[in-house]
Design a protein around this motif. Sequence first.
Motif, PDB file in Angstrom:
ATOM      1  N   VAL A  10       0.848  -1.188   0.000  1.00  0.00           N
ATOM      2  CA  VAL A  10       0.000   0.000   0.000  1.00  0.00           C
ATOM      3  C   VAL A  10       0.886   1.241   0.000  1.00  0.00           C
ATOM      4  O   VAL A  10       1.945   1.259   0.620  1.00  0.00           O
ATOM      5  CB  VAL A  10      -0.970   0.017   1.200  1.00  0.00           C
ATOM      6  N   TRP A  16      -5.154   3.568   3.216  1.00  0.00           N
ATOM      7  CA  TRP A  16      -5.663   2.227   2.922  1.00  0.00           C
ATOM      8  C   TRP A  16      -6.593   1.763   4.026  1.00  0.00           C
ATOM      9  O   TRP A  16      -7.678   1.243   3.762  1.00  0.00           O
ATOM     10  CB  TRP A  16      -4.507   1.234   2.764  1.00  0.00           C
ATOM     11  N   VAL A  77      -3.562   0.207  -3.482  1.00  0.00           N
ATOM     12  CA  VAL A  77      -3.030  -1.152  -3.382  1.00  0.00           C
ATOM     13  C   VAL A  77      -2.274  -1.502  -4.657  1.00  0.00           C
ATOM     14  O   VAL A  77      -2.749  -1.265  -5.758  1.00  0.00           O
ATOM     15  CB  VAL A  77      -4.176  -2.167  -3.161  1.00  0.00           C
TER      16      VAL A  77
END
Length: 97
Positions: A10, A16, A77
């Motif tokens: 990430v 995230w 991601v």
Amino acid sequence: MPYVLIIHEVADYDAWKQIFDDAAELRREAGERDYQVLKYANNPHKVVHFSSWTSLENARHFFESPQLVKIRAKAGVRSPEFIYLEQLESGSLGDGD
């Protein structure tokens, strides 16, 4: 019990995690029952999401859906690896006393 192990990188953990938390209801409705979030000790950008599911079919359907592809992109991601697992056994070794 079916499990999914996801390893991904990430860009920003806090960003995230906010998106991950916001998707909790989606995950629950899809069949996720329990989860753990872990990080590599030597790389804070490598995150592991380990979860139990109602079925591997439900997990695959959820994680491979176009909706999740968009959510992962928004969350920053990179290169997710999905490992679908069936439990063979579990146990506890106690505290050693």
